[in-house]
Write an enzyme that holds these catalytic residues in place. Structure first.
Site, mmCIF file in Angstrom:
data_model
loop_
_atom_site.group_PDB
_atom_site.id
_atom_site.type_symbol
_atom_site.label_atom_id
_atom_site.label_comp_id
_atom_site.label_asym_id
_atom_site.label_seq_id
_atom_site.Cartn_x
_atom_site.Cartn_y
_atom_site.Cartn_z
ATOM 1 N N LYS A 75 22.417 -14.002 -9.832
ATOM 2 C CA LYS A 75 21.282 -13.969 -10.730
ATOM 3 C C LYS A 75 19.948 -13.890 -10.213
ATOM 4 O O LYS A 75 19.817 -14.577 -8.876
ATOM 5 C CB LYS A 75 21.430 -15.218 -11.763
ATOM 6 C CG LYS A 75 22.718 -15.764 -12.283
ATOM 7 C CD LYS A 75 22.651 -16.777 -13.402
ATOM 8 C CE LYS A 75 23.954 -17.214 -13.645
ATOM 9 N NZ LYS A 75 24.525 -18.195 -12.541
ATOM 10 N N HIS A 108 18.055 -14.598 -14.914
ATOM 11 C CA HIS A 108 18.457 -16.112 -15.110
ATOM 12 C C HIS A 108 18.191 -16.645 -16.213
ATOM 13 O O HIS A 108 18.944 -17.418 -16.940
ATOM 14 C CB HIS A 108 18.136 -16.639 -13.671
ATOM 15 C CG HIS A 108 19.165 -17.960 -13.456
ATOM 16 N ND1 HIS A 108 19.442 -18.217 -12.250
ATOM 17 C CD2 HIS A 108 19.738 -18.945 -14.459
ATOM 18 C CE1 HIS A 108 20.391 -19.368 -12.522
ATOM 19 N NE2 HIS A 108 20.463 -19.857 -13.628
ATOM 20 N N ILE A 229 33.119 -20.362 -17.440
ATOM 21 C CA ILE A 229 32.896 -20.491 -15.947
ATOM 22 C C ILE A 229 32.833 -21.902 -15.608
ATOM 23 O O ILE A 229 31.805 -22.634 -14.935
ATOM 24 C CB ILE A 229 31.707 -19.639 -15.505
ATOM 25 C CG1 ILE A 229 30.481 -19.942 -16.335
ATOM 26 C CG2 ILE A 229 31.942 -18.170 -15.284
ATOM 27 C CD1 ILE A 229 29.239 -19.493 -15.852
HETATM 28 P P1 NAD Z 1 30.548 -27.587 -16.741
HETATM 29 O O1 NAD Z 1 30.679 -27.643 -17.980
HETATM 30 O O2 NAD Z 1 31.606 -26.546 -15.893
HETATM 31 O O3 NAD Z 1 31.251 -29.156 -16.080
HETATM 32 C C1 NAD Z 1 31.450 -29.391 -14.779
HETATM 33 C C2 NAD Z 1 31.870 -30.742 -14.685
HETATM 34 O O4 NAD Z 1 32.788 -31.159 -15.413
HETATM 35 C C3 NAD Z 1 32.196 -31.089 -13.152
HETATM 36 O O5 NAD Z 1 31.231 -31.275 -12.358
HETATM 37 C C4 NAD Z 1 33.310 -32.244 -13.334
HETATM 38 O O6 NAD Z 1 32.082 -33.497 -13.418
HETATM 39 C C5 NAD Z 1 33.577 -32.063 -14.762
HETATM 40 N N1 NAD Z 1 35.175 -31.473 -14.749
HETATM 41 C C6 NAD Z 1 35.287 -30.094 -14.356
HETATM 42 N N2 NAD Z 1 36.662 -29.866 -14.527
HETATM 43 C C7 NAD Z 1 37.102 -30.938 -15.223
HETATM 44 C C8 NAD Z 1 38.473 -31.398 -15.610
HETATM 45 N N3 NAD Z 1 39.433 -30.426 -15.472
HETATM 46 N N4 NAD Z 1 38.641 -32.607 -15.905
HETATM 47 C C9 NAD Z 1 37.524 -33.417 -16.028
HETATM 48 N N5 NAD Z 1 36.353 -33.183 -15.823
HETATM 49 C C10 NAD Z 1 36.085 -31.826 -15.287
HETATM 50 O O7 NAD Z 1 29.281 -27.529 -16.245
HETATM 51 P P2 NAD Z 1 28.235 -26.735 -15.098
HETATM 52 O O8 NAD Z 1 28.418 -26.906 -13.854
HETATM 53 O O9 NAD Z 1 26.851 -27.072 -15.732
HETATM 54 O O10 NAD Z 1 28.531 -25.233 -15.652
HETATM 55 C C11 NAD Z 1 29.347 -24.096 -15.209
HETATM 56 C C12 NAD Z 1 28.725 -23.368 -14.483
HETATM 57 O O11 NAD Z 1 27.952 -22.508 -15.267
HETATM 58 C C13 NAD Z 1 27.895 -23.499 -13.302
HETATM 59 O O12 NAD Z 1 28.508 -24.019 -12.212
HETATM 60 C C14 NAD Z 1 27.096 -22.393 -13.088
HETATM 61 O O13 NAD Z 1 27.878 -21.391 -12.548
HETATM 62 C C15 NAD Z 1 26.993 -21.984 -14.711
HETATM 63 N N6 NAD Z 1 25.544 -22.424 -15.048
HETATM 64 C C16 NAD Z 1 24.753 -21.365 -15.533
HETATM 65 C C17 NAD Z 1 23.498 -21.862 -16.085
HETATM 66 C C18 NAD Z 1 22.284 -20.937 -16.360
HETATM 67 O O14 NAD Z 1 21.110 -21.045 -16.567
HETATM 68 N N7 NAD Z 1 22.838 -19.563 -16.466
HETATM 69 C C19 NAD Z 1 23.106 -23.096 -16.152
HETATM 70 C C20 NAD Z 1 24.102 -24.144 -15.875
HETATM 71 C C21 NAD Z 1 25.211 -23.709 -15.545
#
Ligand code: NAD
Length: 274
Positions: A75, A108, A229
């Protein structure tokens, strides 16, 4: 492991589920992405902002997988919306990733107060026309910002990546996307591990299918038509999160997850952020 695919509005095929690597260091990202690719993941979601494009690139190369089986997204950050800056930012991301062609490049955030996302989109259109990226899209775009792109530019975004989870199901944006052929990609699909997965209703539904709360939430997304994701650096969770293509939620179970809608945003409001 099974993996469902989605065909984007330009014919490019994208995995329905990929690994997110926000808040993961370069070294950790390399390990997590390699683990994920070994488990059957084929998509990775990074960003310049995450400072781990190098680690992602190293894992992609170390995996030994054919390039055309992988789907890499990165991004453009908010301070690079000027067209010339955007073109340079793309080159720098590609250098860090070590790739010749990117699969998906996203703006982004629209950062509407800067008012330059149309310029940024023109730069992405140029990269797309030159074949340097297979699909272009946006992230955190509101209906208003999407309408402006549709009115003032040529290429319809292939994807809008937005905050979306059971607490914030984004009905209005999903309907708008469906009307215009834009794929909905859900960020923070698991609600960032901030309590969503502890809700008893998710464990109850999961127990009926021999699945966890996280798997129930990911299944809910897939049945809505979203790309997801989920982020994890824990190998067992990375494996758990992709094991969601062998069961189906009933209409009643989908409705029970729908009922968790709380209008609760975990990230910034895109109408004002940036
Ligand atoms: P997510 O909703 O994917 O949650 C991740 C968290 O959930 C982990 O750190 C862990 O604590 C928990 N988790 C993961 N798998 C689990 C499981 N099987 N059981 C229990 N707990 C679990 O949150 P995220 O990282 O904010 O979002 C995912 C992805 O989205 C990011 O890594 C990024 O690539 C993207 N993202 C993009 C933006 C944007 O502005 N475009 C913003 C935030 C995130």
């Amino acid at each position: 492991v099974r993996m469902d695919l989605i065909t984007l509005n330009n014919g490019v095929v994208m995995p329905r589920l990929g690994l997110g690597v926000w808040q993961v260091s370069d070294g950790e990202a390399e390990k997590a992405v390699l683990t994920a690719l070994e488990q059957g993941y084929r998509g990775v979601d990074t960003a310049k902002l995450y400072h781990n494009e190098r680690g992602v690139g190293r894992a992609v190369h170390a995996s030994g997988l054919p390039r055309d089986e992988l789907f890499v997204t990165t991004k453009l950050w908010n301070d690079e919306h000027d067209s010339d800056k955007a073109l340079r930012a793309f080159d720098a991301s590609m250098d860090r990733l070590g790739l010749d062609v990117l699969d998906l490049y996203l703006i982004h955030w629209p950062a509407p107060r800067q008012g330059k996302y149309v310029q940024a989109w023109r730069a992405l259109e140029k990269l797309y026309a030159e074949g340097r990226v297979r699909a272009i899209g946006v992230s955190n775009f509101t209906v208003e910002a999407l309408r402006r792109l549709l009115d003032e530019t040529d290429v319809v975004p292939a994807v809008n990546q937005i905050e979306l989870h059971p607490w914030l199901p984004q009905r209005e944006l999903r309907a708008f996307h469906a009307e215009h052929g834009i794929a909905t990609e859900a960020w923070s699909p698991l609600g960032q591990g901030r309590g969503l997965l502890d809700l008893p209703v998710l464990a109850e539904i999961g127990a009926r299918h021999g699945k966890t709360a996280a798997q129930v939430v990911l299944r809910w997304h897939l049945q809505l038509g979203n790309v997801v994701i989920p982020k994890s650096v824990t190998p067992s969770r990375i494996a758990e999160n992709i094991d969601v293509f062998d069961f189906e939620l009933s209409p009643e179970e989908m409705a029970a997850v729908d009922a968790l809608d709380a209008g609760r945003r975990l990230g910034p409001n895109p109408a004002t952020f940036g």
